[in-house]
Design a protein around this motif. Structure first.
Motif, PDB file in Angstrom:
ATOM      1  N   GLN A  41     -33.067   1.527  40.403  1.00  0.00           N
ATOM      2  CA  GLN A  41     -34.365   2.093  40.100  1.00  0.00           C
ATOM      3  C   GLN A  41     -34.329   2.504  38.625  1.00  0.00           C
ATOM      4  O   GLN A  41     -33.243   2.693  38.068  1.00  0.00           O
ATOM      5  N   PRO A  42     -35.485   2.678  38.003  1.00  0.00           N
ATOM      6  CA  PRO A  42     -35.455   3.323  36.695  1.00  0.00           C
ATOM      7  C   PRO A  42     -34.768   4.684  36.894  1.00  0.00           C
ATOM      8  O   PRO A  42     -35.195   5.471  37.741  1.00  0.00           O
ATOM      9  N   ALA A  43     -33.709   4.912  36.151  1.00  0.00           N
ATOM     10  CA  ALA A  43     -32.886   6.087  36.438  1.00  0.00           C
ATOM     11  C   ALA A  43     -32.063   6.469  35.217  1.00  0.00           C
ATOM     12  O   ALA A  43     -31.849   5.655  34.321  1.00  0.00           O
ATOM     13  N   GLY A  44     -31.573   7.696  35.227  1.00  0.00           N
ATOM     14  CA  GLY A  44     -30.704   8.133  34.153  1.00  0.00           C
ATOM     15  C   GLY A  44     -30.397   9.614  34.251  1.00  0.00           C
ATOM     16  O   GLY A  44     -30.791  10.286  35.205  1.00  0.00           O
ATOM     17  N   HIS A  45     -29.704  10.094  33.248  1.00  0.00           N
ATOM     18  CA  HIS A  45     -29.264  11.476  33.207  1.00  0.00           C
ATOM     19  C   HIS A  45     -30.359  12.411  32.692  1.00  0.00           C
ATOM     20  O   HIS A  45     -31.163  12.035  31.848  1.00  0.00           O
ATOM     21  N   VAL A  46     -30.321  13.624  33.195  1.00  0.00           N
ATOM     22  CA  VAL A  46     -31.188  14.677  32.705  1.00  0.00           C
ATOM     23  C   VAL A  46     -30.585  15.178  31.391  1.00  0.00           C
ATOM     24  O   VAL A  46     -29.384  15.427  31.304  1.00  0.00           O
ATOM     25  N   GLU A  47     -31.446  15.295  30.382  1.00  0.00           N
ATOM     26  CA  GLU A  47     -30.984  15.761  29.076  1.00  0.00           C
ATOM     27  C   GLU A  47     -31.218  17.261  28.923  1.00  0.00           C
ATOM     28  O   GLU A  47     -31.995  17.859  29.665  1.00  0.00           O
ATOM     29  N   ARG A  48     -30.543  17.826  27.958  1.00  0.00           N
ATOM     30  CA  ARG A  48     -30.666  19.262  27.677  1.00  0.00           C
ATOM     31  C   ARG A  48     -32.124  19.637  27.421  1.00  0.00           C
ATOM     32  O   ARG A  48     -32.861  18.903  26.778  1.00  0.00           O
ATOM     33  N   ASP A  49     -32.531  20.792  27.930  1.00  0.00           N
ATOM     34  CA  ASP A  49     -33.888  21.332  27.757  1.00  0.00           C
ATOM     35  C   ASP A  49     -34.967  20.434  28.355  1.00  0.00           C
ATOM     36  O   ASP A  49     -36.096  20.406  27.880  1.00  0.00           O
ATOM     37  N   GLU A  50     -34.628  19.714  29.414  1.00  0.00           N
ATOM     38  CA  GLU A  50     -35.563  18.800  30.059  1.00  0.00           C
ATOM     39  C   GLU A  50     -35.574  19.104  31.553  1.00  0.00           C
ATOM     40  O   GLU A  50     -34.535  19.331  32.144  1.00  0.00           O
ATOM     41  N   THR A  51     -36.753  19.115  32.152  1.00  0.00           N
ATOM     42  CA  THR A  51     -36.810  19.294  33.605  1.00  0.00           C
ATOM     43  C   THR A  51     -36.456  17.968  34.267  1.00  0.00           C
ATOM     44  O   THR A  51     -36.494  16.911  33.628  1.00  0.00           O
ATOM     45  N   ILE A  52     -36.160  18.015  35.554  1.00  0.00           N
ATOM     46  CA  ILE A  52     -35.824  16.760  36.232  1.00  0.00           C
ATOM     47  C   ILE A  52     -37.040  15.843  36.333  1.00  0.00           C
ATOM     48  O   ILE A  52     -36.900  14.629  36.272  1.00  0.00           O
ATOM     49  N   THR A  64     -38.297   0.645  31.387  1.00  0.00           N
ATOM     50  CA  THR A  64     -39.227  -0.369  31.896  1.00  0.00           C
ATOM     51  C   THR A  64     -40.457  -0.607  31.033  1.00  0.00           C
ATOM     52  O   THR A  64     -41.108  -1.640  31.169  1.00  0.00           O
ATOM     53  N   GLY A  65     -40.832   0.350  30.207  1.00  0.00           N
ATOM     54  CA  GLY A  65     -42.080   0.258  29.469  1.00  0.00           C
ATOM     55  C   GLY A  65     -43.278   0.741  30.276  1.00  0.00           C
ATOM     56  O   GLY A  65     -44.414   0.672  29.815  1.00  0.00           O
ATOM     57  N   TYR A  66     -43.035   1.249  31.494  1.00  0.00           N
ATOM     58  CA  TYR A  66     -44.121   1.760  32.331  1.00  0.00           C
ATOM     59  C   TYR A  66     -44.204   3.272  32.215  1.00  0.00           C
ATOM     60  O   TYR A  66     -43.197   3.974  32.390  1.00  0.00           O
ATOM     61  N   ALA A  67     -45.418   3.769  31.931  1.00  0.00           N
ATOM     62  CA  ALA A  67     -45.683   5.205  32.002  1.00  0.00           C
ATOM     63  C   ALA A  67     -46.028   5.507  33.463  1.00  0.00           C
ATOM     64  O   ALA A  67     -46.728   4.723  34.109  1.00  0.00           O
ATOM     65  N   ILE A  68     -45.521   6.611  33.962  1.00  0.00           N
ATOM     66  CA  ILE A  68     -45.722   6.956  35.370  1.00  0.00           C
ATOM     67  C   ILE A  68     -46.180   8.393  35.515  1.00  0.00           C
ATOM     68  O   ILE A  68     -46.022   9.212  34.603  1.00  0.00           O
ATOM     69  N   GLU A  69     -46.673   8.672  36.709  1.00  0.00           N
ATOM     70  CA  GLU A  69     -46.914  10.040  37.140  1.00  0.00           C
ATOM     71  C   GLU A  69     -46.101  10.233  38.415  1.00  0.00           C
ATOM     72  O   GLU A  69     -46.149   9.394  39.319  1.00  0.00           O
ATOM     73  N   VAL A  70     -45.357  11.314  38.470  1.00  0.00           N
ATOM     74  CA  VAL A  70     -44.520  11.618  39.631  1.00  0.00           C
ATOM     75  C   VAL A  70     -45.388  12.248  40.718  1.00  0.00           C
ATOM     76  O   VAL A  70     -46.152  13.175  40.444  1.00  0.00           O
ATOM     77  N   ASP A  71     -45.270  11.729  41.942  1.00  0.00           N
ATOM     78  CA  ASP A  71     -46.102  12.183  43.053  1.00  0.00           C
ATOM     79  C   ASP A  71     -45.380  13.107  44.024  1.00  0.00           C
ATOM     80  O   ASP A  71     -45.947  14.094  44.485  1.00  0.00           O
ATOM     81  N   SER A  72     -44.144  12.772  44.357  1.00  0.00           N
ATOM     82  CA  SER A  72     -43.406  13.562  45.344  1.00  0.00           C
ATOM     83  C   SER A  72     -41.918  13.269  45.220  1.00  0.00           C
ATOM     84  O   SER A  72     -41.502  12.342  44.524  1.00  0.00           O
ATOM     85  N   LEU A  73     -41.134  14.073  45.904  1.00  0.00           N
ATOM     86  CA  LEU A  73     -39.682  13.906  45.951  1.00  0.00           C
ATOM     87  C   LEU A  73     -39.334  13.071  47.173  1.00  0.00           C
ATOM     88  O   LEU A  73     -39.766  13.391  48.284  1.00  0.00           O
ATOM     89  N   ILE A 112     -31.787  -5.219  30.736  1.00  0.00           N
ATOM     90  CA  ILE A 112     -32.318  -6.574  30.613  1.00  0.00           C
ATOM     91  C   ILE A 112     -33.840  -6.509  30.698  1.00  0.00           C
ATOM     92  O   ILE A 112     -34.542  -7.116  29.915  1.00  0.00           O
ATOM     93  N   GLY A 113     -34.342  -5.762  31.670  1.00  0.00           N
ATOM     94  CA  GLY A 113     -35.780  -5.587  31.803  1.00  0.00           C
ATOM     95  C   GLY A 113     -36.182  -5.210  33.203  1.00  0.00           C
ATOM     96  O   GLY A 113     -35.362  -5.198  34.129  1.00  0.00           O
ATOM     97  N   PRO A 114     -37.462  -4.906  33.381  1.00  0.00           N
ATOM     98  CA  PRO A 114     -37.965  -4.531  34.707  1.00  0.00           C
ATOM     99  C   PRO A 114     -38.093  -5.756  35.607  1.00  0.00           C
ATOM    100  O   PRO A 114     -38.342  -6.863  35.130  1.00  0.00           O
ATOM    101  N   GLN A 115     -37.908  -5.534  36.903  1.00  0.00           N
ATOM    102  CA  GLN A 115     -38.039  -6.584  37.916  1.00  0.00           C
ATOM    103  C   GLN A 115     -38.773  -6.001  39.116  1.00  0.00           C
ATOM    104  O   GLN A 115     -38.441  -4.908  39.562  1.00  0.00           O
ATOM    105  N   TRP A 116     -39.738  -6.736  39.636  1.00  0.00           N
ATOM    106  CA  TRP A 116     -40.451  -6.320  40.843  1.00  0.00           C
ATOM    107  C   TRP A 116     -39.896  -7.119  42.008  1.00  0.00           C
ATOM    108  O   TRP A 116     -39.904  -8.356  41.971  1.00  0.00           O
ATOM    109  N   MET A 117     -39.376  -6.414  43.016  1.00  0.00           N
ATOM    110  CA  MET A 117     -38.776  -7.074  44.180  1.00  0.00           C
ATOM    111  C   MET A 117     -39.079  -6.278  45.446  1.00  0.00           C
ATOM    112  O   MET A 117     -39.216  -5.059  45.399  1.00  0.00           O
ATOM    113  N   SER A 118     -39.077  -6.976  46.558  1.00  0.00           N
ATOM    114  CA  SER A 118     -39.144  -6.308  47.858  1.00  0.00           C
ATOM    115  C   SER A 118     -37.750  -5.806  48.205  1.00  0.00           C
ATOM    116  O   SER A 118     -36.754  -6.205  47.575  1.00  0.00           O
ATOM    117  N   LEU A 119     -37.668  -4.972  49.222  1.00  0.00           N
ATOM    118  CA  LEU A 119     -36.358  -4.515  49.698  1.00  0.00           C
ATOM    119  C   LEU A 119     -35.517  -5.707  50.126  1.00  0.00           C
ATOM    120  O   LEU A 119     -34.327  -5.769  49.828  1.00  0.00           O
TER     121      LEU A 119
END
Length: 165
Positions: A41-52, A64-73, A112-119
């Motif tokens: 998944q798009p993922a990485g480490h939390v940086e200093r002074d940054e919320t999760i 990925t180049g995609y701007a997102i809005e977080v909906d839920s955990l 390498i880049g973003p990829q759209w795939m099913s499970l």
């Protein structure tokens, strides 16, 4: 009392599960200790002074180049890779939706880049970076989600810091 020093280190990471038209947003990437590319998944480490949540938004854009809005955990996961027993990853995984796409965005090194795939396509590839990648999609598909209000992230400010003293 004897103090024993350990080389174990925890890593706080974030990931986003983004679904569109039955496909999920993954990142094809190079990773340490693996000779072939993997999907994450798009993922990485939390940086200093940054919320999760800020970290999840930032990492998704950087990878990925995609701007997102977080909906839920979706969930909080832990993983200690067999090849690195001195590392444990604490992964906060979020459901998110796309708000904008920047096709010319400069992606992070190693991506390498973003990829759209099913499970099913992810499973057939046998290139999931870790079992957490599969588990997060399975959990999202099962409807598992928690409100963001479950997370409290204390922000230090001069006013609050003075009250805590």
């Amino acid at each position: 009392m004897v103090l024993i020093m350990s080389s174990w280190s925890p890593h706080v990471t974030v990931a986003t599960v983004v679904e569109k038209d039955g496909k999920f947003l993954f990142v094809e990437e190079h990773t340490e200790g693996v000779s072939h590319t993997v999907f994450n998944q798009p993922a990485g480490h939390v940086e200093r002074d940054e919320t999760i949540i800020q970290a999840a938004i930032r990492e998704t854009m950087e990878e990925t180049g995609y701007a997102i809005e977080v909906d839920s955990l979706v969930g909080i996961y832990t993983y200690t890779p067999p090849m690195f027993p001195d590392r444990t990853y604490f992964r906060f995984c979020f459901l998110a939706h796309i708000t904008e796409y920047f096709p010319d965005a400069q992606l992070d090194t190693g991506i390498i880049g973003p990829q759209w795939m099913s499970l099913e396509e992810l499973l057939d590839s046998a290139r999931a970076r870790s079992p957490l990648v599969i588990k997060a999609v399975q959990d999202a598909l099962s409807g598992q989600k928690y409100p963001l209000s479950l997370i409290y992230e204390h922000q230090n400010s001069p006013l609050i810091s003075n009250l805590d003293a």
